[in-house]
Enzyme design. Structure first.
Site, PDB file in Angstrom:
ATOM      1  N   LYS A  47       0.795  -1.219   0.000  1.00 19.00           N
ATOM      2  CA  LYS A  47       0.000   0.000   0.000  1.00 19.00           C
ATOM      3  C   LYS A  47       0.835   1.279   0.000  1.00 19.00           C
ATOM      4  CE  LYS A  47      -3.607  -0.229  -0.467  1.00 19.00           C
ATOM      5  NZ  LYS A  47      -4.729  -0.663  -1.356  1.00 19.00           N
ATOM      6  N   SER A 264      -2.844 -12.557   3.539  1.00 18.41           N
ATOM      7  CA  SER A 264      -3.311 -12.443   2.151  1.00 18.41           C
ATOM      8  C   SER A 264      -2.290 -13.053   1.193  1.00 18.41           C
ATOM      9  CB  SER A 264      -3.609 -10.990   1.793  1.00 18.41           C
ATOM     10  OG  SER A 264      -2.420 -10.262   1.608  1.00 18.41           O
TER      11      SER A 264
END
Ligand code: PMP
Length: 306
Positions: A47, A264
């Site tokens: 991110k 993830s």
């Protein structure tokens, strides 16, 4: 004599290594598997890329001025990225996150000096979205909200960065690209770039198989507020992954390869394993979105006394 020129921390965002992953090699010897080591970004996750892009585009357009507070809803990693970038650039940052995010994430954001507002944990990331929208609506001139779910700079960071890097690092040999869906920025941006470079690259998106799951950072789209930037048509296939097998693969990756990645990443590698078994031959690239040290308190790795 040349003076020594140190780099800024933000200069280290992107251009991550492409790691060779070997845990499925014995089972699928003809499939080469690689992963972008996004945990090596300075904020510790994928991110950092979209957060920097959204902030710098807003600086250029004048939407972000020094008197404004950067705010957004975030399940954690984007918030950590905003907090780091805000600190480096001198902005105040106020983050809305579900009350049940891991302790490490709260502490990290706090360490960078960001303020936090917690939304109802029962409402998950959608509750955080609703809360931040209400907060900004009350005093719109006080805030800059990048709105990562609807900001094209999110997927463009991966179009110009992640996707282009994968193409270069594999010298155009990539046959399959696999990535989890949160805001969908990683998948949409990288898949769009790779398909432009070679329409034959198969792109596979990964979601939790159920609405209630332990795959922090990923979204079950059918029961979520669907991000405006999401383009499901880019996916040749969309795969649902269960929580437990994803954790098991993350543990295997740590113990067999020395790569400590988060939930993830385990989910993405679960999907990679299924695809590798099916295709028998090819070059699969996936994304390790963040590191496992961010999840130690969640029991991802259990604790072994042996
Ligand atoms: N994995 C983790 C750990 C994440 O924090 C995120 C972002 N929510 C993703 C995957 C998905 O990335 P994207 O938002 O680009 O879809």
């Amino acid at each position: 004599m040349h003076p020594i020129r140190g780099e800024g921390i933000l200069d280290r965002i992107g251009a991550t290594p492409l790691l060779r992953i070997r845990i499925f090699e014995r089972e699928c010897p003809e499939v080469a598997i690689y992963a972008k080591a996004e945990f090596m970004n300075p904020g510790g996750s994928v991110k950092d890329r979209p957060a920097l892009r959204m902030i710098e585009e807003a600086e250029r357009s004048g939407r972000l001025t020094p008197d404004r507070i950067i705010t957004d809803s975030t399940s954690g990693n984007t918030g950590i990225a905003y907090a780091m970038i805000g600190a480096a650039k001198g902005y105040r940052v106020r983050l809305v996150m579900p009350g049940n995010v891991s302790d490490e994430r709260r502490e990290l954001v706090n360490a960078y000096g960001a303020e936090t507002v917690f939304s109802d944990p029962m409402e998950g990331s959608d509750g955080a979205i609703r809360t931040v929208r209400a907060m900004v609506a009350e005093d719109p001139n006080r805030y800059f909200m990048p709105d990562q779910y609807n900001n094209d700079a999110n997927w463009r960071a991966h179009y110009d960065g992640t996707g282009a890097e994968i193409w270069e690092q594999t010298r155009g040999t990539v046959t399959h690209f696999v990535a989890g869906l949160g805001t969908s920025g990683t998948f949409v941006g990288a898949a769009r770039r790779l398909k432009e470079l070679n329409a034959g690259v198969r792109c596979i998106s990964v979601q939790p198989s159920e609405p209630w799951h332990g795959l922090e950072g990923l979204k079950h789209m059918a029961t979520s507020i669907v991000p405006g930037i999401y383009d499901p048509a880019l996916a040749d296939e969309d795969v649902g992954i269960d929580t437990e097998p994803a954790y098991a693969v993350a543990r295997e990756l740590a113990r067999a390869e020395g790569i400590l990645a988060g939930h993830s990443s385990g989910a993405a590698l679960c999907a990679v394993r299924d695809i590798a078994r099916r295709i028998g031959q090819g070059v699969i690239v996936t994304v390790l979105a963040d590191g496992g040290d961010r999840y130690l308190s969640t029991g991802l790795y259990g604790s072994r006394r042996t």
